[in-house]
Design a protein around this motif. Structure first.
Motif, short mmCIF file in Angstrom:
data_model
loop_
_atom_site.label_atom_id
_atom_site.label_comp_id
_atom_site.label_asym_id
_atom_site.label_seq_id
_atom_site.Cartn_x
_atom_site.Cartn_y
_atom_site.Cartn_z
N PHE A 156 24.41 -3.06 22.29
CA PHE A 156 25.20 -4.56 21.60
C PHE A 156 25.91 -5.12 22.45
O PHE A 156 26.96 -4.46 23.06
N ALA A 157 25.77 -6.41 22.46
CA ALA A 157 26.63 -7.30 23.39
C ALA A 157 27.04 -8.60 22.67
O ALA A 157 26.26 -8.95 21.91
N GLN A 158 28.22 -9.25 22.95
CA GLN A 158 28.35 -10.47 22.15
C GLN A 158 29.01 -11.28 23.14
O GLN A 158 30.03 -10.97 24.04
N ALA A 176 23.53 -9.01 29.25
CA ALA A 176 24.73 -9.84 28.90
C ALA A 176 24.52 -10.74 30.14
O ALA A 176 25.13 -11.76 29.91
N ASP A 177 24.66 -10.25 31.26
CA ASP A 177 24.90 -11.01 32.57
C ASP A 177 24.00 -12.18 32.61
O ASP A 177 24.32 -13.16 32.88
N ARG A 178 22.78 -11.67 32.18
CA ARG A 178 21.64 -12.71 32.62
C ARG A 178 21.71 -13.73 31.41
O ARG A 178 21.65 -15.11 31.79
N GLN A 229 32.82 -12.10 27.44
CA GLN A 229 31.56 -10.93 27.53
C GLN A 229 32.15 -9.95 26.93
O GLN A 229 33.03 -9.46 27.53
N ASN A 230 31.45 -9.41 26.06
CA ASN A 230 31.87 -8.17 25.50
C ASN A 230 30.61 -7.30 25.37
O ASN A 230 29.51 -7.57 24.78
N VAL A 231 30.52 -6.19 25.91
CA VAL A 231 29.49 -5.48 25.98
C VAL A 231 29.75 -3.92 25.21
O VAL A 231 30.54 -3.30 25.71
#
Length: 1018
Positions: free
Chosen positions: A618-620, A578-580, A596-598
C-alpha cells in the motif's frame, strides 16, 4: 416588565456592567483557541495488534476473538469495527456520544489487560490509542536529504522533536517514515552447515549473552555492595566476541568458535516497511500535535522560532527542512473569510437600519451588534469553545437575529415619542410594552437551537459550537435590548422620533397597498388559506428534485491518492508504482507539493481521516494544491482519475476531503455473514453492481482479493523420530527469512537496537532460502528442512473485517461531481435488493446514508422538541392553546420558501440546510408573536377583534419587514460566498424568511380572525 425602567434609573450600574462584559469578550477574542475545524471529543479507542507472519484466519482466532469478546462486555458500546489482515488486526471501538472519553478509554485498556495473557506470545506490538478529532497534526515537516544516512536523519528528527515539544501549546511530536535500525547478525549459512552449528544454537548463545540479569548485593562487614554481572553488550565488537561453541568439533579441536567467525555484525536498517519522499526526494516526516485549548498562532510562532534557530545552529548542509502542511495558514484564511462575511453582514444591517430608521435610532440598533458579539464571545470562551468555522457561523446566523430585539424596542420607543411622550417616558413605556413579546420571541428562537445541543450523535457533536454561539449571542442581545437599548434611546430625546423617507414610504405602503390586500384577505379567508395550502403542497413536491445529502466536500487544497497493489507484492514494486503515479500527478499545474508514503498512510492531517493501512503493498500520496475551491479542484480530481484509471497492476483511488464526522466513504455497503468464502463471493458481485452504477467512482473491495501463501507442511512423524521440536522448526524458518530478535544492544548514547539473527546469503527473503535451512536433531546432527517438510502454495483470503463481532466485507466508493450520494446509494440498494442473497448472508448500508439517517433522525427529534418547547412558552405567554396555533401558522410557510430557494439555487437538502430550517422555526415565529401580542393589547383596550388584528398588522408591518431585511442582510455575504457547506443553510433561511414574512402578514391575521378568541385575564 420593570427591567427597562430599572436599567434607565440605574444607568451608571448598567453602563459599568456592560463595559465589564465587553472587556471580557475583547480579552477572550485575542486569547481564546483558534482552529480550522471543530475541536470536539467523543469516546473512542483503537487497538492495533501486530503479529508478523500470522494469516488473517489465525489473527481472527488468536487475537481478534478474545479482544472483541472482552470489549463487547463493556457498557455504552456504539459499535466495534475490526480489520483483519496478514499479521495485523485493528479494532476500533466507539461508545455512545455523551459518555466520558477518559473513562471509556480506561475501560478499553482494562478489558484488553484481562485477556492479554490469552494472546499469542509472538505479538511484537499491541497499542491502544485514544481517538480524538482534535488530535490532528497542525504542522507536518519533512527532513529531506538524498545523501545523509537515516542515522543522521534520525539524530536530527529526534533533536527537533525534543526542541519543539518544549514550545508552549505543543502536545507531542511524532516522527514517521524513519526506518527501524537494528544490529543484524548475518550468519554464513554454508559455513555453519559445514561446521555443524544450527541457527537455534547461535540464537541460544547470543540470547543468553545479551541477557542483563542484575546480580543483587553482598555485604562485607558494615559495607553493602551492589553486584554487577555480565550486563549488556558494550559494543558491536563485544557481540562478535560471543562464544557460540567450544571444545573439539570437526577439526577445530582446542579452540573456541566465536560469532565473528561465522557471521557479519553491523548496525543497519531492517527490512523496508515504511519509506517516504517529499517532492521526489527521500524524507523523514516530523508532525506536531497541538495541545487542546492552546492558540494555534501562538503555538506556530514558537515553533517557527525554534525551527529558525535549529536551521542556523544544528542543521547539516545536506539536510533541508521543508513544510508539508501548515494548518495555521488555512485557519487564518478560513477565520478571516468568516469574519469578512460577518463584517459585510454588519455593514449591510447598519445601512438598512439607517435607511429605514434614521441615523440616531439606527445608531442604537447597530450599537447592539458589536456589544452582543463581544459579550457572546466572552461567554463562548467560558463555555470551552474556541473560534472556528462552527462558532463563527453561529455569530453570522445570530447577526441578523440579534438586531430584531433592538429594532422592535427602538421602533416602539420612536412611536411613543411621536405620540408626544417625553424621552424617558417613551423609553420606559415603549420598551416595557414590547418587553414580554421580545423576551418570549428570543426564548422561542433559543428553543429552536437548544435541542441541537441534546443531539447525541456525530453530527450533533460536530456542530455543537454553532447552536451554543447562537444561543449565547441571543441572550446577550436580549439583555442589551431590555437594558442598554432603552437607556440609549432615552438619551436621544425627540431626535429618535424623526421619520425617514424610507420609513414613511413603508408606512404609506402599509396604510395603502398592504391594508387593501389585508382587508381583501380578511373578507375571503377560505381562499387565502386554500392558496396557502396549495403552495405548501407544491413546494413539498419539489423535495425529490432537490435531493438529500449530509455534509459536502471540504473545499481544502488537499487530496489523497491511495495505491493498492495486488496481495503479495513486494515493497520495491510498490515503491516503483508510487514513483510512477507521482510523476503523473506532478504534471497537474495546480499541484504544489507531494508527500509520498510507501507502506503506510500519511500522518494524520485532517480531523476525520485516520492514517490508512500498514502493509508493504500500500502507498499513499498526500497532494497539496494551490487552491481549494471546488471549481478548481474537481477538474483536477476528474483528470487524475481518468489518467490513473488506465494503469494496470494497481487499484488507484483519488479521494477528496469531506466535512462532518468521520465516515469511511460516501457510499458503503456491508456484506455480513459467517462463511468467509460466501462473503467474499457476494462482495465481488456487489462491487460489480456498484462499479456499473452511474455516478460511482473508486469502488474498493478489500475482501474480494485472494493471496497466495507458502505453506510449510511438516512431517510430524519424521520430526518426532529425529527429536526435532516443532518450535525449533518454526523459529529456524523465521530466523532464515526475516530474522529473529534475540535481545537488545544499547550504544554509548543510550539508544537501544534489537539484535536480529539473519542469513547473509539473502538480503531479502527468497524462496531459495528453504534449500539452505538445516535444523539440529536430538543427536546434534543437522537435518535439511526439505527432508522433514514440504513447501506448498496455498490460496487464502487476504483480509476481511468484523462489524459488531460479525464477519463482514465493506465495499466502498466515492461519488462523482453532479451526483448526490443519496440518489447513487439508493440506485445501488435497488439493484442489490434484486440479488439472490445466499442463506446466512445479508447486507447493511453504511457510509453517508447511515450517518445521515442518524443525523437527520436526531435533527427531527430536535425539531419536535423545539416545537413543543416553543408551544409551551407561547401557552404561558398568551394563556391560551388556540393563539399559539395561530403563531405556528408561519412555520409551514417558511418551509415553502426554504425548499423553493434550494431548488432555484441547485443545492441539496443537506444537514446545514436542515439546521437552517430548524433556525427558521424560531425566527418566523417571532414575527407572529409580535403581531398577535399587539392585537391582544389593543383588544384589552376595547378594540374589536377584526379592527385589532388589522391595526396590529399595519402597526407592526415596518418592524417585521425591517427585522426580516436585517436578518437577510446579515446572512447574505455568507450565503453568496458559494460555500458548499454554508450556502444551503443561508438560502434556506433567506427563502423561508421572505415567503413566511409575506404569508405571515396575510395568513396570521386571517387565522386570528377565525380563531383569535381572547384568553382569560387574571
Amino acid at each position: 416588565m420593570q427591567l427597562p425602567a430599572l436599567a434607565i434609573r440605574n444607568h451608571q450600574f448598567t453602563a459599568v456592567m456592560f463595559l465589564l462584559l465587553v472587556l471580557l469578550g475583547v480579552v477572550s477574542f485575542f486569547t481564546m483557541p483558534r482552529s480550522e475545524d471543530p475541536q470536539f471529543d467523543f469516546s473512542a479507542a483503537v487497538i492495533k495488534v501486530v503479529n508478523p507472519g500470522t494469516i488473517p484466519l489465525d489473527m481472527e482466532k488468536l487475537v481478534v476473538d478474545p479482544l472483541e469478546s472482552a470489549i463487547n462486555e463493556l457498557d455504552d458500546l456504539r459499535e466495534i469495527k475490526t480489520s483483519v489482515e496478514d499479521g495485523l488486526a485493528v479494532i476500533r471501538v466507539e461508545f455512545l456520544y455523551g459518555t466520558d472519553p477518559d473513562d471509556k478509554f480506561d475501560d478499553v485498556v482494562a478489558a484488553v489487560a484481562q485477556v492479554r495473557n490469552q494472546l499469542p506470545e509472538g505479538i511484537v506490538d499491541l497499542d491502544i490509542d485514544k481517538i480524538s478529532p482534535s488530535d490532528v497534526s497542525i504542522l507536518q515537516l519533512a527532513l529531506v536529504s538524498e545523501t545523509a544516512s537515516y542515522l543522521q536523519l534520525k539524530h536530527h528528527a529526534e533533536a527537533l522533536e525534543q526542541r519543539i515539544e518544549r514550545v508552549a501549546g505543543v502536545k507531542r511530536v511524532d516522527i514517521a517514515a524513519l526506518p527501524k535500525l537494528e544490529v543484524q547478525i548475518q550468519v554464513d549459512q554454508r559455513k555453519v552447515n559445514g561446521i555443524g552449528i544450527s541457527l537455534d544454537e547461535i540464537h541460544q548463545a547470543v540470547a543468553s549473552a545479551a541477557q542483563n540479569l542484575p546480580g543483587g548485593h553482598a555485604h562485607a562487614g558494615e559495607r553493602r555492595f551492589t553486584v554487577r554481572t555480565s550486563g549488556d553488550y558494550e559494543s558491536l565488537q563485544a557481540i562478535g566476541d560471543t562464544v557460540v561453541r567450544s571444545g573439539s568439533e570437526k577439526g577445530v579441536a582446542g579452540r573456541f568458535i566465536y560469532l565473528r567467525d561465522i557471521a557479519d555484525i553491523s548496525l543497519t536498517e531492517s527490512l523496508p516497511s515504511y519509506r517516504a519522499k517529499f517532492n521526489g526526494r527521500r524524507a523523514v516526516f516530523v508532525s506536531v500535535v497541538q495541545r487542546e485549548g492552546s492558540q494555534i498562532f501562538n503555538v506556530m510562532a514558537g515553533i517557527n522560532k525554534t525551527l529558525e534557530n535549529y536551521r542556523q545552529q544544528r542543521l547539516a548542509e545536506a539536510i533541508e527542512i521543508e513544510t508539508v502542511m501548515d494548518q495555521s495558514a488555512s485557519v487564518e484564511k478560513q477565520i478571516s473569510g468568516f469574519f469578512d462575511n460577518l463584517n459585510q453582514g454588519l455593514i449591510l444591517v447598519a445601512v438598512l437600519s439607517v435607511i429605514v430608521l434614521g441615523f440616531k435610532p439606527a445608531l442604537v440598533v447597530v450599537t447592539a451588534i458589536p456589544l452582543s458579539i463581544f459579550i457572546a464571545i466572552g461567554w463562548v470562551d467560558l463555555s470551552g469553545f474556541g473560534l472556528q468555522q462552527m462558532s463563527i457561523v453561529g455569530l453570522v446566523i445570530a447577526l441578523g437575529l440579534l438586531v430584531d430585539n433592538a429594532i422592535v424596542v427602538v421602533e416602539n420607543v420612536a412611536r411613543h415619542l411621536r405620540d408626544g411622550d417625553s424621552a424617558n417616558e417613551a423609553a420606559i413605556k415603549g420598551s416595557s410594552q414590547v418587553a414580554w413579546a421580545v423576551a418570549s420571541g428570543t426564548l422561542t428562537t433559543v428553543l429552536s437551537f437548544l435541542p441541537m445541543l441534546l443531539m447525541q450523535n456525530g453530527s450533533g457533536t460536530f456542530m455543537r459550537a454553532m447552536p451554543v454561539t447562537v444561543v449565547l449571542t441571543l441572550f446577550a442581545s436580549l439583555l442589551i435590548a431590555l437594558t442598554l437599548t432603552p437607556l440609549i434611546a432615552s438619551r436621544l430625546g425627540k431626535a429618535a422620533s424623526n421619520t425617514t423617507r424610507a420609513q414613511s414610504k413603508l408606512e404609506a405602503f402599509s396604510d395603502g397597498v398592504y391594508s387593501r390586500w389585508l382587508n381583501r384577505a380578511l373578507q375571503h379567508p377560505a381562499k387565502v388559506l386554500s392558496v396557502s395550502f396549495i403552495l405548501l403542497f407544491l413546494s413539498l413536491s419539489l423535495f425529490p428534485l432537490i435531493g438529500v445529502s449530509l455534509f459536502p466536500k471540504a473545499e481544502k487544497p488537499m487530496i489523497l491518492v491511495n495505491i493498492d497493489m495486488p496481495e503479495g507484492t513486494g515493497f520495491d514494486q510498490t515503491q516503483a508504482m508510487a514513483d510512477r503515479v507521482e510523476q503523473i500527478v506532478r504534471q497537474q499545474p495546480l499541484v504544489q507539493h507531494i508527500a509520498q508514503n510507501v507502506g503506510r498512510g500519511n500522518p494524520r492531517i485532517y480531523y476525520n481521516i485516520m492514517p490508512s493501512r500498514q502493509t508493504v503493498n500500500f502507498a499513499q500520496l498526500f497532494v497539496t494544491l494551490e487552491r481549494g475551491d471546488l471549481p478548481a479542484v474537481e477538474p483536477v480530481v476528474a483528470e487524475l482519475r481518468r489518467q490513473l484509471g488506465t494503469i494496470a497492476g494497481a487499484q488507484i483511488i483519488v479521494k477528496e476531503f469531506l466535512q462532518g464526522p468521520p465516515v469511511v466513504a460516501p457510499v458503503a455497503i456491508r456484506v455480513i455473514g459467517e462463511d468467509l468464502n460466501q462473503i467474499q463471493a457476494v462482495s465481488r458481485e456487489v462491487a460489480v453492481i456498484m462499479d456499473r452504477t452511474p455516478g460511482i467512482v473508486g469502488v474498493d473491495n478489500p475482501v474480494g482479493k485472494y493471496k497466495v501463501d507458502l505453506k510449510i507442511d511438516i512431517n510430524r512423524d519424521k520430526a518426532a523420530m529425529l527429536g526435532i521440536p516443532l518450535m525449533n522448526i518454526d523459529r529456524t524458518i523465521r530466523t532464515a527469512l526475516v530474522g529473529l530478535p534475540m535481545g537488545v544492544y544499547r550504544d554509548d548514547d543510550g539508544e537501544e537496537y534489537d539484535l536480529v539473527l539473519r542469513l547473509s546469503e539473502y538480503p531479502r527473503p527468497e524462496l531459495a532460502t528453504f534449500d539452505d535451512i538445516q535444523i539440529a536433531s536430538a543427536t546434534g546432527s543437522l537435518v535439511p528442512l526439505r527432508q522433514i517438510a514440504d513447501v506448498k502454495l496455498e490460496t487464502s483470503i487476504a483480509r476481511f473485517q468484523h462489524y459488531d463481532t460479525e464477519r463482514m466485507a465493506r465495499i466502498t466508493a466515492d461519488v462523482l461531481p453532479g451526483y448526490t450520494t443519496e440518489a447513487v446509494t439508493n440506485a445501488v440498494v435497488e439493484q442489490i435488493d434484486q440479488y439472490a442473497w445466499p442463506d446466512g448472508i445479508h447486507y447493511a448500508v453504511g457510509g453517508e446514508q447511515a450517518n445521515r439517517k442518524e443525523a437527520f433522525g436526531g435533527m427531527a427529534q430536535a425539531l419536535i422538541l423545539a416545537v413543543f418547547g416553543i408551544f409551551a412558552v407561547l401557552v404561558l405567554q398568551f394563556r391560551s392553546f388556540v393563539q399559539p396555533l395561530i403563531v405556528f401558522a408561519a412555520i409551514p410557510f417558511a418551509l415553502i420558501g426554504a425548499l423553493l430557494a434550494l431548488f432555484i439555487t441547485g443545492y441539496t437538502f443537506s444537514f446545514t440546510a436542515f439546521i437552517g430550517l430548524t433556525s427558521l422555526v424560531g425566527i418566523v415565529v417571532n414575527n407572529s408573536i409580535i403581531l398577535v401580542d399587539y392585537a391582544n393589547q389593543m383588544r384589552r383596550e376595547g378594540m374589536a377583534q377584526l379592527e385589532a388584528i388589522a391595526a396590529s398588522a399595519r402597526t407592526r408591518f415596518v418592524p417585521i419587514v425591517l427585522t426580516t431585511l436585517t436578518t437577510i442582510g446579515g446572512l447574505l455575504p455568507l450565503t453568496l460566498s458559494g460555500s458548499s457547506m454554508w450556502s444551503p443553510m443561508g438560502w434556506a433561511i433567506i427563502g423561508g424568511l421572505l415567503v413566511s414574512t409575506l404569508l405571515t402578514l396575510i395568513v396570521v391575521p386571517v387565522l386570528y380572525h377565525y380563531l383569535g378568541r381572547m384568553p382569560q385575564q387574571d
